[in-house]
Write a protein that holds these residues in place. Structure first.
Motif, mmCIF file in Angstrom:
data_model
loop_
_atom_site.group_PDB
_atom_site.id
_atom_site.type_symbol
_atom_site.label_atom_id
_atom_site.label_comp_id
_atom_site.label_asym_id
_atom_site.label_seq_id
_atom_site.Cartn_x
_atom_site.Cartn_y
_atom_site.Cartn_z
ATOM 1 N N UNK A 101 -7.498 0.969 -2.174
ATOM 2 C CA UNK A 101 -7.268 -0.394 -1.692
ATOM 3 C C UNK A 101 -5.971 -0.961 -2.268
ATOM 4 N N UNK A 102 -5.339 -1.832 -1.492
ATOM 5 C CA UNK A 102 -4.149 -2.552 -1.945
ATOM 6 C C UNK A 102 -4.418 -4.054 -1.853
ATOM 7 N N UNK A 103 -3.582 -4.834 -2.516
ATOM 8 C CA UNK A 103 -3.710 -6.288 -2.453
ATOM 9 C C UNK A 103 -3.439 -6.765 -1.031
ATOM 10 N N UNK A 104 -4.035 -7.881 -0.669
ATOM 11 C CA UNK A 104 -3.870 -8.412 0.686
ATOM 12 C C UNK A 104 -2.410 -8.725 1.011
ATOM 13 N N UNK A 105 -1.590 -8.984 -0.018
ATOM 14 C CA UNK A 105 -0.178 -9.312 0.206
ATOM 15 C C UNK A 105 0.744 -8.112 0.016
ATOM 16 N N UNK A 106 0.166 -6.930 -0.166
ATOM 17 C CA UNK A 106 0.989 -5.737 -0.359
ATOM 18 C C UNK A 106 1.796 -5.432 0.903
ATOM 19 N N UNK A 107 3.038 -4.970 0.744
ATOM 20 C CA UNK A 107 3.826 -4.577 1.920
ATOM 21 C C UNK A 107 3.356 -3.240 2.512
ATOM 22 N N UNK A 108 2.427 -2.585 1.832
ATOM 23 C CA UNK A 108 1.962 -1.261 2.285
ATOM 24 C C UNK A 108 0.496 -1.372 2.705
ATOM 25 N N UNK A 109 0.299 -1.734 3.944
ATOM 26 C CA UNK A 109 -1.037 -2.030 4.441
ATOM 27 C C UNK A 109 -1.697 -0.851 5.163
ATOM 28 N N UNK A 110 -1.088 0.317 5.088
ATOM 29 C CA UNK A 110 -1.685 1.514 5.677
ATOM 30 C C UNK A 110 -1.339 2.713 4.804
ATOM 31 N N UNK A 111 -2.063 3.796 4.980
ATOM 32 C CA UNK A 111 -1.918 4.940 4.091
ATOM 33 C C UNK A 111 -0.563 5.631 4.237
ATOM 34 N N UNK A 112 0.006 5.636 5.425
ATOM 35 C CA UNK A 112 1.275 6.336 5.619
ATOM 36 C C UNK A 112 2.414 5.631 4.887
ATOM 37 N N UNK A 113 2.476 4.318 4.995
ATOM 38 C CA UNK A 113 3.535 3.593 4.279
ATOM 39 C C UNK A 113 3.308 3.656 2.770
ATOM 40 N N UNK A 114 2.060 3.659 2.369
ATOM 41 C CA UNK A 114 1.761 3.750 0.937
ATOM 42 C C UNK A 114 2.175 5.115 0.395
ATOM 43 N N UNK A 115 1.913 6.172 1.130
ATOM 44 C CA UNK A 115 2.299 7.519 0.693
ATOM 45 C C UNK A 115 3.809 7.611 0.482
ATOM 46 N N UNK A 116 4.548 7.038 1.391
ATOM 47 C CA UNK A 116 6.001 7.084 1.268
ATOM 48 C C UNK A 116 6.471 6.320 0.031
ATOM 49 N N UNK A 117 5.859 5.161 -0.195
ATOM 50 C CA UNK A 117 6.224 4.371 -1.374
ATOM 51 C C UNK A 117 5.822 5.101 -2.658
ATOM 52 N N UNK A 118 4.704 5.784 -2.625
ATOM 53 C CA UNK A 118 4.241 6.536 -3.800
ATOM 54 C C UNK A 118 5.201 7.685 -4.102
#
Length: 378
Positions: free
Chosen positions: A188-205
Motif C-alpha cells: 500500500x501507498x499513501x493516498x497522496x503518493x504519486x505512485x498509485x499503481x504497481x507499475x509506476x511504483x516499480x519504476x520508482x523503486x
C-alpha cells in the motif's frame, strides 16, 4: 463339585465286592437262599441308585466359571478409572511478538472474546514486541509450560529464527495448537503518493526514489522488498519497524513511501481512503479487490500468505493441549469470531493440531530455502 452317581459310589466304596464273593464261594443248601438274598439286595441297591440319579439330575450343577474379581472383572464392568479433565486454574495469557493494534494482537483479542462462555478463566493479551521475537522467547521459556500460556505464531516466527537467530525455533521449541486465519499480504501507498499503481511504483523503486516499510528485517516485508530488488536489478530499499502497526503509521505519517503488510492491519485505513492498495503478495486476486493485481502478475515472483495460529511451549501437558484444541474448535465457529474474520477481510484458515503441525513443518522448509537464496536481511 458335580455329584457322583450312587452306582459309581457303590463300586468305588466296595459295596459289591463282598456280595460277589458270597456268590462264588458259598456251598451247600444255603447257596440258593444266599443267592436269593443277594439278588434281593442287588435289586434294592439299583433302586436306590435310580433314585439318586433322578435327584442328581434335578439338582443344578454348580458353575465352573471363575468368580469375578478385581483381576478378572465381570463382563461389562467399567475397568477404567475416571479421570478429571484438564481446565485452567488461573489466568490465561496469549503472548504475541507485536504491539497493540497489530495483526497478532488483534486476532489474540478476538480469540479471547470468542472464548467467553467456553473458558471459565480470565484471558488477557501479553504484548512482547521487538527484538525479532526474542522478547517472546525470553518470556515464555521460563516456567510457562503449564497450559496457561498460549503464543501467537505466524510465518514471521520461522523467518526470525533463521534470520535473526532469536533463539525460538518454532519447529522444536513450540507445539502447534491450531491455525485460525489466513491474512493476505498487501503493498500500500499513501493516498497522496504519486505512485498509485504497481507499475509506476516499480519504476520508482528501481530508481531508488521510494522505500518499503515492514515488520523487522528478515520478515515477509523484507523478503518482498528483496525479491523486488532482485527482479528489477536494483538495491534493496527497506525500512524495518518493530511491528506492522508501526510500519503502517510510518506510511500514514509520510515517513516512508509504502508498506508491505497484512491486509487485516491495513484494512481499516484502506476503507477510510487513507492508503491505497497497489498489489497483493498472493497467487490470486482477492475477492472484493479484483481491480488490484498481484505482484506475480506484475512480474515480481513473490506470494507469501500470512497465517496466524496459536502454539504452546514444549513440555506443556498433553491434557492441556487437548483441552485448548477442543476449546478453539468451538470458539472459532462462534458468531463473534466469524464476524471478526469477515469485517477484517481475512479468511477462515482453520486447521486442527494435526494439519497445523504439518503446515509448520512445510513452512520451516520453505523459509530455509528462501534464506539460503537471499540471505538473512541483516
Amino acid at each position: 463339585m458335580r455329584r457322583e452317581s450312587t452306582v459309581n459310589a457303590f463300586w468305588r466304596w466296595g459295596y459289591f465286592a463282598p456280595i460277589y464273593k458270597n456268590i462264588y464261594f458259598e456251598k451247600g443248601e444255603n447257596k440258593m437262599k444266599k443267592l436269593f438274598s443277594i439278588l434281593l439286595c442287588t435289586a434294592m441297591v439299583f433302586s436306590l441308585a435310580a433314585c439318586g440319579s433322578a435327584n442328581s439330575s434335578n439338582t443344578p450343577a454348580a458353575s465352573t466359571a471363575p468368580a469375578a474379581s478385581a483381576a478378572n472383572p465381570a463382563s461389562g464392568a467399567d475397568t477404567q478409572a475416571e479421570t478429571t479433565a484438564w481446565a485452567p486454574t488461573k489466568d490465561v495469557e496469549i503472548v504475541t511478538h507485536s504491539g497493540v493494534g497489530s495483526g497478532g494482537d488483534v486476532i489474540g483479542r478476538a480469540i479471547i472474546e470468542s472464548c467467553k462462555g467456553i473458558v471459565d478463566a480470565n484471558m488477557f493479551m501479553q504484548n512482547k514486541k521487538g527484538s525479532a521475537g526474542s522478547a517472546v522467547w525470553a518470556y515464555v521459556q521460563k516456567g510457562k509450560n503449564d497450559g496457561h500460556t498460549l503464543i501467537v505464531i505466524t510465518p514471521t516466527n520461522f523467518l526470525w529464527y533463521y534470520n535473526a537467530n532469536n533463539g525460538m525455533n518454532p519447529s522444536t521449541d513450540l507445539v502447534p495448537l491450531v491455525r485460525f486465519q489466513l491474512d493476505p499480504q498487501v503493498l500500500c501507498v499513501h493516498k497522496d503518493s504519486p505512485y498509485q499503481d504497481i507499475e509506476s511504483f516499480k519504476q520508482a523503486y528501481k530508481e531508488g526514489k521510494v522505500t518499503i516499510a515492514g515488520e523487522a528485517s528478515g520478515g515477509p516485508a523484507w523478503m518482498g522488498a528483496t525479491i523486488m530488488a532482485d527482479t528489477l536489478d536494483c538495491a534493496v530499499s527497506f525500512v524495518p519497524f518493530s511491528d506492522g502497526g508501526e510500519a503502517l503509521t510510518g506510511v500514514l505519517g509520510g515517513n516512508v513511501d509504502a508498506v508491505l503488510g497484512q491486509f487485516g492491519e491495513c484494512y481499516d485505513q484502506i476503507i477510510a481512503g487513507e492508503i491505497v492498495p497497489i498489489a497483493f503478495a498472493e497467487s490470486e486476486r482477492i475477492e472484493g479487490f479484483e481491480d488490484v493485481p498481484t505482484l506475480i502478475e506484475s512480474g515480481i515472483d513473490f506470494a507469501f500468505p500470512q497465517w496466524r495460529g496459536l502454539a504452546v511451549p514444549k513440555d506443556t501437558p498433553l491434557e492441556a493441549i487437548a483441552y485448548w484444541e477442543g476449546v478453539f474448535s468451538q470458539s472459532s465457529q462462534t458468531e463473534y469470531f466469524q464476524k471478526y474474520l469477515k469485517d477484517g477481510s481475512t479468511l477462515d484458515g482453520w486447521m486442527d493440531i494435526k494439519e497445523f503441525t504439518a503446515l509448520c513443518g512445510e513452512q520451516d522448509r520453505v523459509v530455509r530455502e528462501i534464506i539460503e537464496k537471499y540471505g538473512s536481511g541483516e
